[in-house]
Design a protein around this motif. Structure first.
Motif, mmCIF file in Angstrom:
data_model
loop_
_atom_site.group_PDB
_atom_site.id
_atom_site.type_symbol
_atom_site.label_atom_id
_atom_site.label_comp_id
_atom_site.label_asym_id
_atom_site.label_seq_id
_atom_site.Cartn_x
_atom_site.Cartn_y
_atom_site.Cartn_z
ATOM 1 N N VAL A 366 35.523 48.540 38.977
ATOM 2 C CA VAL A 366 35.807 49.738 39.773
ATOM 3 C C VAL A 366 36.027 49.270 41.205
ATOM 4 N N ALA A 367 36.979 49.890 41.896
ATOM 5 C CA ALA A 367 37.284 49.475 43.268
ATOM 6 C C ALA A 367 37.608 50.690 44.112
ATOM 7 N N GLN A 368 37.154 50.611 45.331
ATOM 8 C CA GLN A 368 37.388 51.694 46.286
ATOM 9 C C GLN A 368 37.761 50.989 47.592
ATOM 10 N N ILE A 369 39.081 50.920 47.856
ATOM 11 C CA ILE A 369 39.528 50.161 49.023
ATOM 12 C C ILE A 369 40.370 51.039 49.930
ATOM 13 N N CYS A 370 39.949 51.131 51.183
ATOM 14 C CA CYS A 370 40.618 51.966 52.192
ATOM 15 C C CYS A 370 40.898 53.361 51.628
ATOM 16 N N GLY A 371 39.927 53.936 50.959
ATOM 17 C CA GLY A 371 40.055 55.308 50.453
ATOM 18 C C GLY A 371 40.706 55.412 49.080
ATOM 19 N N VAL A 372 41.338 54.329 48.602
ATOM 20 C CA VAL A 372 42.006 54.375 47.288
ATOM 21 C C VAL A 372 41.004 53.973 46.204
ATOM 22 N N LYS A 373 40.939 54.806 45.148
ATOM 23 C CA LYS A 373 39.958 54.518 44.085
ATOM 24 C C LYS A 373 40.688 54.085 42.817
ATOM 25 N N VAL A 374 40.268 52.966 42.272
ATOM 26 C CA VAL A 374 40.888 52.455 41.045
ATOM 27 C C VAL A 374 39.783 52.022 40.092
ATOM 28 N N SER A 375 40.022 52.192 38.791
ATOM 29 C CA SER A 375 39.057 51.636 37.836
ATOM 30 C C SER A 375 39.804 51.044 36.650
ATOM 31 N N GLY A 376 39.127 50.201 35.879
ATOM 32 C CA GLY A 376 39.736 49.591 34.703
ATOM 33 C C GLY A 376 40.322 48.221 35.011
ATOM 34 N N PHE A 377 41.405 47.879 34.274
ATOM 35 C CA PHE A 377 41.965 46.535 34.346
ATOM 36 C C PHE A 377 42.548 46.203 35.723
ATOM 37 N N LEU A 378 43.258 47.194 36.315
ATOM 38 C CA LEU A 378 43.859 46.957 37.632
ATOM 39 C C LEU A 378 42.774 46.636 38.669
ATOM 40 N N ALA A 379 41.687 47.395 38.613
ATOM 41 C CA ALA A 379 40.573 47.155 39.547
ATOM 42 C C ALA A 379 39.981 45.768 39.317
ATOM 43 N N TRP A 380 39.946 45.350 38.060
ATOM 44 C CA TRP A 380 39.394 44.024 37.732
ATOM 45 C C TRP A 380 40.267 42.906 38.316
ATOM 46 N N CYS A 381 41.614 43.086 38.202
ATOM 47 C CA CYS A 381 42.530 42.088 38.793
ATOM 48 C C CYS A 381 42.320 42.034 40.304
ATOM 49 N N LEU A 382 42.176 43.232 40.908
ATOM 50 C CA LEU A 382 41.939 43.299 42.357
ATOM 51 C C LEU A 382 40.645 42.582 42.715
ATOM 52 N N TRP A 383 39.605 42.865 41.934
ATOM 53 C CA TRP A 383 38.287 42.260 42.159
ATOM 54 C C TRP A 383 38.413 40.741 42.164
ATOM 55 N N ARG A 384 39.053 40.213 41.127
ATOM 56 C CA ARG A 384 39.166 38.762 41.006
ATOM 57 C C ARG A 384 39.983 38.174 42.160
ATOM 58 N N TRP A 385 41.099 38.839 42.479
ATOM 59 C CA TRP A 385 41.984 38.326 43.517
ATOM 60 C C TRP A 385 41.255 38.314 44.874
ATOM 61 N N ILE A 386 40.649 39.443 45.205
ATOM 62 C CA ILE A 386 40.001 39.549 46.521
ATOM 63 C C ILE A 386 38.854 38.548 46.656
ATOM 64 N N TYR A 387 37.991 38.458 45.645
ATOM 65 C CA TYR A 387 36.855 37.544 45.771
ATOM 66 C C TYR A 387 37.291 36.081 45.717
ATOM 67 N N LEU A 388 38.367 35.815 44.978
ATOM 68 C CA LEU A 388 38.863 34.431 44.959
ATOM 69 C C LEU A 388 39.373 34.052 46.355
ATOM 70 N N MET A 389 40.116 34.977 46.980
ATOM 71 C CA MET A 389 40.667 34.697 48.301
ATOM 72 C C MET A 389 39.559 34.528 49.345
ATOM 73 N N LYS A 390 38.443 35.229 49.126
ATOM 74 C CA LYS A 390 37.343 35.164 50.107
ATOM 75 C C LYS A 390 36.491 33.900 49.953
ATOM 76 N N MET A 391 36.617 33.248 48.832
ATOM 77 C CA MET A 391 35.853 32.006 48.630
ATOM 78 C C MET A 391 36.393 30.952 49.591
ATOM 79 N N PRO A 392 35.544 30.410 50.475
ATOM 80 C CA PRO A 392 36.077 29.425 51.423
ATOM 81 C C PRO A 392 36.412 28.094 50.736
ATOM 82 N N GLY A 393 37.521 27.484 51.152
ATOM 83 C CA GLY A 393 37.888 26.147 50.657
ATOM 84 C C GLY A 393 38.808 26.185 49.455
ATOM 85 N N LEU A 394 39.896 25.411 49.551
ATOM 86 C CA LEU A 394 40.878 25.354 48.459
ATOM 87 C C LEU A 394 40.251 24.747 47.202
#
Ligand SMILES: Cc1cc2nc3c(=O)[nH]c(=O)nc-3n(C[C@H](O)[C@H](O)[C@H](O)COP(=O)(O)OP(=O)(O)OC[C@H]3O[C@@H](n4cnc5c(N)ncnc54)[C@H](O)[C@@H]3O)c2cc1C
Length: 551
Positions: A366-394
């Motif tokens: 489930v994701a709630q970003i800048c007022g937009v609410k998403v749940s399910g597979f799309l939210a999961w892709c977002l979750w993975r993408w955002i947290y991967l990008m936030k992990m420091p170091g290539l």
């Protein structure tokens, strides 16, 4: 007055501590400040991805990053913080290989010690509930899950099998929900490898005190998350809380009992003991800081941030204990420390959060970003993408991506990596001339001589005096533990010797629970204390060999 670089001490190497150090490294030159970070591990844990270690979606060491690489200009001290003296500006750290008390003086202090799961006042939880915060917790839980599955596979007793296959998580916040989601995924996908468990149902239960899970999210998304989890077989008990636990069951406030062998508790949290005992204003059980992250009454000297601090934003809302807030707080604290050091504009914390994301297991979030609410597979892709990008170091980003791809192609790993922890009492061998402990060291153990001999020596104005010679069956080291003082003598092996070492914690446990043990050692200590002064001046060795003065 010292003209060298100012000493900045950062306590804690989580999100708040590591990001403060990184930011200070950019803002300050080495000549003006020396940055030191104290943490009990030499790595930083990326907690948002920690639950994925349970299912093996991410390899153990890929959710952590070495602090020395993240903060190359910071001195790392891998020790336990034992005491903070705000008045004298000294932090005491735990002893290392050599048990000495070490006090570190600071000019500026940053407290980022996070919080701990606190089972105080909840009977049986310390023994039977597992916390979930650290890499070790994740490892222990994963190994435990494999263990109960192995046991359930061979168990004939139906009732015990059901207990072994019941998993309870107390706490329906982000960490509780993510842990349960990963646990459920893992059990579902590996059960097919157990011939007798394939068709056996398992039970996963979340217990949440409120009327919905994920209170940090909007109600619509929380309800959606509940629906997704229930569809995946997770039972959710609302408006109830864990009250106690035994090795057989979780006991809830309502009186409901859940027979289980796996109980994980992510609530309630409290300040770590070393922070709790600080004599400074607190709010809601946390350190009270202003918008510049300065500790109340210690402005310009001490900053506190992350999960251990309480503050409100400029808009007046309470800052939640999340990683995204801790990172922003770190920037503000670093700017303000630099300003305190060489002047400049101070900053205030005004971040209101970009949104929230919560994983519900493989393929759902489930994701709630800048007022937009998403749940399910799309939210999961977002979750993975955002947290991967936030992990420091290539390096870590690549490793995690590879882990995710492998997980797509292959079933999760099922090997148990059991780590053998050393039992409390251990044996040690010493060569003639080896020092067992030194005068002035902290008392951390009691020693029992199995064979061989040693000398108790005291340094008296630079001269070494022999107090006593001890042999087989005798003990030493108890006085420093009983009186909580430093060692008053040095012990040196006279011959080759084997000793049993009883660590302080076990020694104290035995004293508390076995009265005769307490009596023997208290009596011995007082005899030795009395004999101590006379043998210093008169006899170098005790006539009966039994009352040496080494503590
Ligand atoms: C399972 C889990 C999932 C999470 N998921 C998310 C998420 O998806 N998104 C999000 O924004 N937030 C998430 N969080 C919350 C987030 O991780 C915390 O808010 C954040 O880590 C707080 O950072 P901190 O630096 O204050 O504390 P911590 O990261 O807890 O760091 C404290 C550090 O201090 C050290 N320490 C403590 N006491 C001592 C001592 N006496 N001596 C030496 N060292 C000591 C600890 O070892 C630790 O390294 C999650 C938390 C957990 C537990």
């Amino acid at each position: 007055m010292s003209t060298g670089p100012k000493q900045i001490l950062i306590l804690g190497g989580g999100f708040a501590g590591v990001y403060t150090a990184r930011c200070l490294e950019k803002l300050l030159r080495s000549e003006e400040a020396s940055i030191t970070l104290i943490n009990r591990e030499n790595y930083w844990v990326y907690q948002p991805m920690l639950p994925e270690v349970i299912s093996g979606s991410i390899g153990l060491t890929n959710v952590v990053s070495p602090i020395r690489r993240l903060c190359p200009r910071t001195n790392l001290i891998m020790r336990e913080v034992e005491d903070i003296d705000l008045k004298r500006q000294i932090v005491t750290i735990s002893p290392g290989f050599r048990p000495r008390q070490i006090g570190l003086k600071y000019d500026y202090l940053v407290i980022t010690l996070g919080n701990v799961t606190n089972f105080h006042g909840m009977p049986g939880l310390i023994e039977n509930a597992m916390p979930f915060r650290t890499l070790a917790d994740a490892m222990v839980l994963r190994n435990h899950l494999i263990h109960v599955l192995e046991e359930a596979d061979v168990e004939e007793d139906q009732e015990l099998r059901r207990e072994l296959l019941t998993f309870v998580v107390a706490g329906g916040g982000f960490s509780g929900v993510e842990v349960m989601a990963e646990l459920n995924d893992f059990v579902c996908s590996v059960k097919r490898n157990y011939l007798r468990l394939r068709n056996e149902p398992h039970r996963c239960v979340i217990v949440q005190a409120g009327d919905r899970i994920l209170p940090e999210m909007s109600e619509v998304l929380a309800i959606s998350a509940q629906r997704i989890l229930r569809k995946r077989g997770v039972e959710i008990i609302l408006n109830d809380r864990l009250k106690a636990a035994t090795s057989e069951r979780a006991i809830l406030q309502s009186g409901t009992e859940i027979p289980c062998k796996t109980l994980i508790s992510t609530v309630p949290s409290a300040l770590p003991p070393v922070v709790q005992k600080l004599d400074c204003p607190k709010e809601h059980g946390k350190l009270l800081v202003n918008a510049g992250l300065e500790l109340k009454d210690y402005e310009g000297k001490v900053w506190a941030l992350g999960d251990c601090a309480y503050m409100t934003t400029i808009a007046g809302t309470k800052v939640p204990p999340t990683a995204q807030h801790a990172i922003r707080e770190a920037t503000i604290a670093a700017i303000n420390i630099a300003a305190a050091l060489h002047g400049g504009k101070r900053a205030e914390f005004g971040f209101e959060g970009l949104g929230t994301l919560g994983s519900l297991g493989y393929g759902a979030a489930v994701a709630q970003i800048c007022g937009v609410k998403v749940s399910g597979f799309l939210a999961w892709c977002l979750w993975r993408w955002i947290y991967l990008m936030k992990m420091p170091g290539l390096n870590r980003k690549v490793r995690i991506t590879i882990d995710w791809i492998l997980r797509l192609l292959f079933p999760p790993e099922l090997a148990q990596t059991r780590v053998a922890f050393e039992s409390g009492i251990r044996n040690q061998y010493f060569e003639p001339g080896d020092i067992i402990f030194r005068q002035g060291d902290l008392g951390d153990s009691v020693y029992v001589i199995e064979d061989g001999e040693c000398d108790a020596l005291r340094d008296q104005n630079g001269e070494e005096q022999l107090l006593a010679t001890l042999g087989r069956g005798e003990y030493f080291g108890e006085m420093a533990l009983l009186s909580d003082r430093t060692r008053n003598a040095t012990i040196r092996a006279r011959t080759a010797m084997n000793v049993s070492i009883i660590p302080k914690e076990d020694f104290n446990k035995l004293r508390r629970s076995v009265p005769i043990f307490e009596d023997v050692f208290t009596e011995l200590a007082s005899r030795r204390a009395e004999a101590g002064s006379s043998c210093l001046s008169a006899e170098p060795s005790m006539p009966d060999g039994s009352s040496a003065t080494a503590s």
